[in-house]
Write a protein that holds these residues in place. Structure first.
Motif, PDB file in Angstrom:
ATOM      1  N   LEU A   8       0.803  -1.221   0.000  1.00 46.78           N
ATOM      2  CA  LEU A   8       0.000   0.000   0.000  1.00 46.78           C
ATOM      3  C   LEU A   8       0.838   1.273   0.000  1.00 46.78           C
ATOM      4  CD1 LEU A   8      -2.677  -1.204   2.573  1.00 46.78           C
ATOM      5  CD2 LEU A   8      -3.099  -0.691   0.165  1.00 46.78           C
ATOM      6  N   MET A   9       2.137   1.148  -0.161  1.00 40.50           N
ATOM      7  CA  MET A   9       3.026   2.303  -0.053  1.00 40.50           C
ATOM      8  C   MET A   9       3.619   2.702  -1.409  1.00 40.50           C
ATOM      9  SD  MET A   9       2.709   2.744   3.176  1.00 40.50           S
ATOM     10  CE  MET A   9       3.880   4.096   3.333  1.00 40.50           C
ATOM     11  N   VAL A  15      -2.014   6.288   0.447  1.00 44.42           N
ATOM     12  CA  VAL A  15      -2.531   5.086   1.116  1.00 44.42           C
ATOM     13  C   VAL A  15      -4.056   5.075   1.166  1.00 44.42           C
ATOM     14  CG1 VAL A  15      -2.572   3.810   3.300  1.00 44.42           C
ATOM     15  CG2 VAL A  15      -0.440   4.822   2.495  1.00 44.42           C
ATOM     16  N   GLY A  38       2.492  -2.119   4.912  1.00 44.00           N
ATOM     17  CA  GLY A  38       2.668  -0.679   5.000  1.00 44.00           C
ATOM     18  C   GLY A  38       3.529  -0.331   6.194  1.00 44.00           C
ATOM     19  N   LEU A  43      -0.117   3.656   7.807  1.00 44.92           N
ATOM     20  CA  LEU A  43      -1.232   2.730   7.626  1.00 44.92           C
ATOM     21  C   LEU A  43      -2.187   2.632   8.814  1.00 44.92           C
ATOM     22  CD1 LEU A  43      -2.378   0.844   5.511  1.00 44.92           C
ATOM     23  CD2 LEU A  43      -0.881  -0.959   6.355  1.00 44.92           C
ATOM     24  N   GLU A  46      -5.143   5.170   8.867  1.00 45.51           N
ATOM     25  CA  GLU A  46      -6.047   5.048   7.716  1.00 45.51           C
ATOM     26  C   GLU A  46      -6.938   3.809   7.809  1.00 45.51           C
ATOM     27  OE1 GLU A  46      -6.627   7.159   5.488  1.00 45.51           O
ATOM     28  OE2 GLU A  46      -4.959   8.564   5.733  1.00 45.51           O
ATOM     29  N   TYR A  65       9.623   1.904   3.072  1.00 49.07           N
ATOM     30  CA  TYR A  65       8.957   1.598   1.810  1.00 49.07           C
ATOM     31  C   TYR A  65       9.783   2.171   0.662  1.00 49.07           C
ATOM     32  CZ  TYR A  65       7.264   6.429   1.550  1.00 49.07           C
ATOM     33  OH  TYR A  65       7.186   7.794   1.465  1.00 49.07           O
ATOM     34  N   THR A  83       8.204  -2.506   2.423  1.00 49.22           N
ATOM     35  CA  THR A  83       6.883  -3.115   2.240  1.00 49.22           C
ATOM     36  C   THR A  83       6.820  -3.908   0.936  1.00 49.22           C
ATOM     37  OG1 THR A  83       6.075  -1.068   1.213  1.00 49.22           O
ATOM     38  CG2 THR A  83       5.721  -1.333   3.588  1.00 49.22           C
TER      39      THR A  83
END
Length: 337
Positions: A8-9, A15, A38, A43, A46, A65, A83
């Motif tokens: 997700l990075m 994100v 993440g 993360l 979120e 990341y 990540t």
């Protein structure tokens, strides 16, 4: 049950947008489970915004990341606890069957090749994706994995593209074209000319011959084979053209009262046209030729586009495309010996 690892990075969209896309995909594929990768800082906050069932989603935090400015060599040397790398390792360890990332393309491809390794017999992996045409859909490779390819690599791309087209689009005997600056036999680089001669005599391939840039959108062939430099330029030119068409139609139908009335009448048809040519629907390119499903999403895509990248990864795992490619290549090697 299919499990996907999601990095997700590193995406331009951020994100929150990728998580929104994940949630959209989850609503379509309730049976799919996920490993989410993440950093804790980016993360954890979120995740509170999305009601993702804990028994379907496992979060894995990494120290760092891969950002958009990362250098390939330096990341390969020191990027184990990113990540992206950890998501790829989860496929090697069997924790997941496929991985998706919208991060740095060059690093993602290099890490995929380094961590997942290439399939036996594969000279160079390629990026492949479906593209909209006047006849429906075609596939195209390479879209940026390798900027310069030999004739033998192009021939292998044709074979892998054939298998992909058969399994994904259901075309029994897909036609294959070699992208060139013209259809005349004397045109093109030495690598293209050599690949042409090899493909012409290749058994089991429905080889059409040379195709030009305008043949891509016509759908002249089912599989367009090219080097990564040309393929990437062609892909992004096509995406830009589709966005320009959408922009121009919008402007035309807002230019006057009569135009707005005409636009209102034509709205259902225009929505169908826009949906068909929406680049987000075709987001998600497969890194073909590595030992695992690795899908690259556009870094600047929105939630809808990212959900389609997840759909691509899901479909590739479901049809076992990696094993299909490997079996066919091994069969070809044993036949040629």
């Amino acid at each position: 049950m299919i499990r996907l690892s999601v990095d997700l990075m590193g995406a331009d969209a951020g994100v929150a947008e990728l998580l929104k896309g994940l949630y959209l995909f989850h609503k379509r594929r309730l049976e799919c489970t996920f490993l989410l990768f993440g950093t804790r800082a980016a993360l954890s906050s979120e995740l509170k915004r999305y009601p993702l069932p804990k028994h379907l989603f496992e979060v894995v935090y990494a120290q760092d990341y891969v950002n958009s400015d990362a250098e390939v060599f330096r990341t390969l040397k020191s990027g184990i606890d990113t990540t992206m790398a950890r998501a790829l390792h989860s496929v090697v360890s069997g924790q997941a069957q496929g991985v998706i990332s919208a991060g740095n393309t060059g690093v993602y491809l290099a890490l995929s090749r380094f961590i997942l390794k290439t399939l036996e017999g594969v000279f160079r992996p390629a990026i492949i994706s479906q593209i909209p045409t006047c006849r429906g859909e075609s596939v195209m490779l390479d879209l940026g994995g390798n900027l310069d390819n030999s004739s033998k690599v192009l021939v292998q791309y044709a074979l892998m593209g054939k298998i992909f087209c058969q399994k994904v689009l259901g075309v029994e005997s897909p036609s294959i074209g070699l992208l060139n600056v013209g259809t005349e036999l004397q045109k093109g680089t030495d690598a293209l000319k050599e690949a042409y001669d090899m493909l012409k005599h290749q058994k089991g391939l429905n080889f059409y011959g040379y195709v030009e840039g305008n043949d891509i959108s016509k759908g002249t062939v089912d599989v367009v084979v090219t080097d990564g430099f040309t393929g990437n330029v062609a892909l992004k030119t096509g995406e830009g053209t589709m966005r320009m068409m959408s922009f121009m139609l919008n402007r035309v139908f807002r230019s006057s009262f009569s135009a707005r009335c005409a636009g209102w009448i034509a709205k259902p048809f225009l929505q169908d046209l826009k949906a068909y040519f929406d680049p987000r629907v075709y987001n998600g390119a497969l890194w073909l030729g590595v030992r695992g499903v690795a899908v690259k999403s556009h870094g600047g895509t929105d939630s809808i586009g990212f959900s389609h990248a997840l759909e691509t990864a899901y479909d590739m795992v479901r049809i076992n495309i990696v094993q299909e490619i490997q079996n066919t290549l091994l069969q070809q090697i044993s036949t040629s010996e």
